[in-house]
Design a protein around this motif. Structure first.
Motif, PDB file in Angstrom:
ATOM      1  N   TRP A 189       0.804  -1.226   0.000  1.00 55.44           N
ATOM      2  CA  TRP A 189       0.000   0.000   0.000  1.00 55.44           C
ATOM      3  C   TRP A 189       0.838   1.277   0.000  1.00 55.44           C
ATOM      4  O   TRP A 189       0.286   2.369  -0.006  1.00 55.44           O
ATOM      5  CB  TRP A 189      -0.934   0.001   1.211  1.00 55.44           C
ATOM      6  CG  TRP A 189      -1.850  -1.186   1.231  1.00 55.44           C
ATOM      7  CD1 TRP A 189      -1.752  -2.292   2.016  1.00 55.44           C
ATOM      8  CD2 TRP A 189      -2.983  -1.410   0.391  1.00 55.44           C
ATOM      9  NE1 TRP A 189      -2.746  -3.191   1.736  1.00 55.44           N
ATOM     10  CE2 TRP A 189      -3.532  -2.671   0.737  1.00 55.44           C
ATOM     11  CE3 TRP A 189      -3.604  -0.656  -0.622  1.00 55.44           C
ATOM     12  CZ2 TRP A 189      -4.653  -3.201   0.110  1.00 55.44           C
ATOM     13  CZ3 TRP A 189      -4.731  -1.185  -1.241  1.00 55.44           C
ATOM     14  CH2 TRP A 189      -5.238  -2.434  -0.874  1.00 55.44           C
ATOM     15  N   LYS A 190       2.182   1.106   0.016  1.00 56.99           N
ATOM     16  CA  LYS A 190       3.108   2.257  -0.036  1.00 56.99           C
ATOM     17  C   LYS A 190       2.979   3.188   1.169  1.00 56.99           C
ATOM     18  O   LYS A 190       3.294   4.376   1.084  1.00 56.99           O
ATOM     19  CB  LYS A 190       2.906   3.075  -1.332  1.00 56.99           C
ATOM     20  CG  LYS A 190       2.821   2.247  -2.601  1.00 56.99           C
ATOM     21  CD  LYS A 190       4.044   1.364  -2.776  1.00 56.99           C
ATOM     22  CE  LYS A 190       3.942   0.557  -4.071  1.00 56.99           C
ATOM     23  NZ  LYS A 190       5.011  -0.467  -4.173  1.00 56.99           N
ATOM     24  N   ILE A 191       2.541   2.640   2.281  1.00 55.86           N
ATOM     25  CA  ILE A 191       2.392   3.418   3.506  1.00 55.86           C
ATOM     26  C   ILE A 191       2.385   2.438   4.673  1.00 55.86           C
ATOM     27  O   ILE A 191       1.844   1.327   4.540  1.00 55.86           O
ATOM     28  CB  ILE A 191       1.085   4.260   3.468  1.00 55.86           C
ATOM     29  CG1 ILE A 191       0.994   5.183   4.676  1.00 55.86           C
ATOM     30  CG2 ILE A 191      -0.138   3.362   3.383  1.00 55.86           C
ATOM     31  CD1 ILE A 191      -0.179   6.160   4.589  1.00 55.86           C
ATOM     32  N   PRO A 192       2.994   2.768   5.813  1.00 60.04           N
ATOM     33  CA  PRO A 192       2.970   1.839   6.945  1.00 60.04           C
ATOM     34  C   PRO A 192       1.543   1.535   7.399  1.00 60.04           C
ATOM     35  O   PRO A 192       0.658   2.397   7.349  1.00 60.04           O
ATOM     36  CB  PRO A 192       3.736   2.596   8.036  1.00 60.04           C
ATOM     37  CG  PRO A 192       4.583   3.578   7.305  1.00 60.04           C
ATOM     38  CD  PRO A 192       3.800   3.975   6.093  1.00 60.04           C
ATOM     39  N   GLY A 193       1.333   0.314   7.855  1.00 64.22           N
ATOM     40  CA  GLY A 193       0.012  -0.070   8.308  1.00 64.22           C
ATOM     41  C   GLY A 193      -0.509   0.809   9.429  1.00 64.22           C
ATOM     42  O   GLY A 193      -1.715   1.053   9.532  1.00 64.22           O
ATOM     43  N   SER A 194       0.397   1.304  10.276  1.00 66.03           N
ATOM     44  CA  SER A 194      -0.022   2.154  11.394  1.00 66.03           C
ATOM     45  C   SER A 194      -0.640   3.460  10.927  1.00 66.03           C
ATOM     46  O   SER A 194      -1.332   4.142  11.700  1.00 66.03           O
ATOM     47  CB  SER A 194       1.172   2.456  12.302  1.00 66.03           C
ATOM     48  OG  SER A 194       2.206   3.106  11.567  1.00 66.03           O
ATOM     49  N   GLU A 195      -0.427   3.827   9.659  1.00 63.72           N
ATOM     50  CA  GLU A 195      -0.978   5.073   9.130  1.00 63.72           C
ATOM     51  C   GLU A 195      -2.221   4.860   8.272  1.00 63.72           C
ATOM     52  O   GLU A 195      -2.807   5.825   7.769  1.00 63.72           O
ATOM     53  CB  GLU A 195       0.096   5.797   8.310  1.00 63.72           C
ATOM     54  CG  GLU A 195       1.321   6.194   9.132  1.00 63.72           C
ATOM     55  CD  GLU A 195       2.383   6.895   8.310  1.00 63.72           C
ATOM     56  OE1 GLU A 195       2.041   7.427   7.227  1.00 63.72           O
ATOM     57  OE2 GLU A 195       3.559   6.904   8.734  1.00 63.72           O
ATOM     58  N   LEU A 196      -2.627   3.604   8.120  1.00 62.36           N
ATOM     59  CA  LEU A 196      -3.826   3.308   7.328  1.00 62.36           C
ATOM     60  C   LEU A 196      -5.068   3.418   8.212  1.00 62.36           C
ATOM     61  O   LEU A 196      -5.060   2.970   9.354  1.00 62.36           O
ATOM     62  CB  LEU A 196      -3.745   1.895   6.746  1.00 62.36           C
ATOM     63  CG  LEU A 196      -2.674   1.650   5.683  1.00 62.36           C
ATOM     64  CD1 LEU A 196      -2.579   0.166   5.375  1.00 62.36           C
ATOM     65  CD2 LEU A 196      -2.980   2.447   4.411  1.00 62.36           C
TER      66      LEU A 196
END
Length: 299
Positions: A189-196
Motif C-alpha cells: 500500500w506504499k504506507i505503513p500499516g499504522s498510518e492506514l
C-alpha cells in the motif's frame, strides 16, 4: 529468585530481570544491530544482576537440539550478520547459570500458558504478526519441537481473490509472512500499516490471510486457544474480522461451542500484552533452573 529474560527480536532486543511469579522487576530494550554489538549490550546489562538462570526467546530459525554442534545458534535467518550466530555459547562464556533457549514465539506461548491468556489450558497457538510472522505451539503442556521447531509464518496460504501482491519473503515469496507481515502491508500500500485508517481495504485482505492460517492451525493442532500478538495486531478492528472469517472458513465442521458460540473468547489478544515475549523468556529461565536443580539432586 532472580531470573534473567531475553526477548531477542529481529528489530529489537528486550532484556529484563524477573521472579518466579512472572513479575518483571527491571527491563531495557535496544535495537538489534550486528551480533557483536548487540550481545555486548546484553552482557553489559546482566553483568551485575546476579541472576540464577537465563531464558532466551529468539528470532529464528534456531538450533534446539542439545546434542548438535550448533545448539544455541541462530541458523538460516535472512537478518544480515546473524546467520550462524552462537547466541547461547556467547552468553555462557560470561554467565555460569542454566540457560533456557527457544524461539521467541514458543517462549511467548509458554508465557501465556504460565501467566497469561492460556492459563489452565494444555494447548494453545501463539501468533506474532509484526516485522515478521511467527507461530508458537504448546501441546500437552509442552512447547512443540521436532526436526526443528514450528515455522508457521512460512506456510503457504490461499491468495485473496483481489490481491495481486507478489509477496516479500526472500525464501518463499507469498507465504503467510510474505503476504501479511508489517513490511508486506507497507510494500503493498506504499504506507505503513499504522498510518492506514481502520476502514482501509488493507485490513480485509490482512484478515483473510491471518484467518486462513488460523483455520489450518485449528484443523491441524486443535488448540484450546489462539492468541494473536505483534505490532500488526494493534489494529483492534482486525479481531472481529478474523473471527468472522474463521467461522466462515470452518463452515460448521468443527462444531464446538468455543468456535460456534464463544469465538471472541477463543481468538484473543495476549493476556500479557506487549510483555508476552519477555515473560515467556522468564518462564524459559525458570524451567532451565528447575531442570538443573533436579539434575543436581539426582546426581
Amino acid at each position: 529468585m532472580r531470573i534473567g529474560a531475553i526477548e531477542a527480536g529481529g528489530t529489537k532486543f528486550v532484556c529484563g530481570v524477573g521472579n518466579e511469579h512472572g513479575q518483571i522487576e527491571d527491563r531495557i530494550s535496544f535495537p538489534t544491530e550486528h551480533p557483536e554489538t548487540t550481545l555486548a549490550k546484553v552482557i553489559d546489562y546482566f553483568r551485575h544482576k546476579d541472576v540464577e538462570a537465563m531464558g532466551i526467546g529468539s528470532f529464528g530459525p534456531i538450533d534446539l537440539q542439545p546434542d548438535s554442534p550448533t545448539y544455541g545458534y541462530i541458523t538460516t535467518t535472512p537478518k544480515p550478520g546473524w546467520e550462524s550466530c552462537n547466541v547461547v555459547g556467547t552468553l555462557k562464556r560470561e554467565f555460569s547459570v542454566p540457560f533456557g533457549w527457544d524461539t521467541d514465539v514458543n517462549a511467548a506461548a509458554l508465557g501465556e500458558v504460565t501467566w497469561g491468556a492460556a492459563q489452565r489450558l494444555d494447548n494453545c497457538v501463539y501468533y506474532t504478526i509484526g516485522t515478521g510472522v511467527g507461530v508458537g505451539l504448546v501441546a500437552g503442556g509442552q512447547r512443540v519441537h521436532g526436526l526443528l521447531h514450528p515455522e508457521g509464518g512460512h506456510i503457504r496460504t490461499r491468495r485473496h481473490p483481489d490481491d495481486h501482491f507478489a509477496g516479500l519473503c526472500p525464501y518463499h515469496g507469498d507465504c503467510l509472512e510474505g503476504m501479511a507481515a508489517g513490511p508486506a502491508i507497507e510494500a503493498r500500500w506504499k504506507i505503513p500499516g499504522s498510518e492506514l485508517p481502520a476502514d482501509h481495504p488493507a485490513w480485509e485482505i490482512e484478515s483473510f490471510y491471518i484467518a486462513e492460517s488460523i483455520t489450518t492451525a485449528i484443523l491441524l493442532h486443535s488448540p484450546q486457544r489462539i492468541i494473536l500478538g505483534g505490532g500488526v495486531m494493534q489494529q483492534d478492528q482486525l479481531f472481529p474480522m478474523i473471527r468472522e472469517r474463521v467461522v466462515r472458513n470452518l463452515n460448521g465442521y468443527v462444531n464446538v461451542a468455543a468456535i460456534t458460540q464463544h469465538i471472541d473468547q477463543y481468538i484473543v489478544q495476549p493476556g500479557l500484552g506487549q510483555h508476552a515475549g519477555l515473560c515467556g523468556s522468564l518462564a524459559l529461565g525458570l524451567e532451565a533452573l528447575k531442570h538443573a536443580t533436579e539434575a543436581s539432586h539426582a546426581s
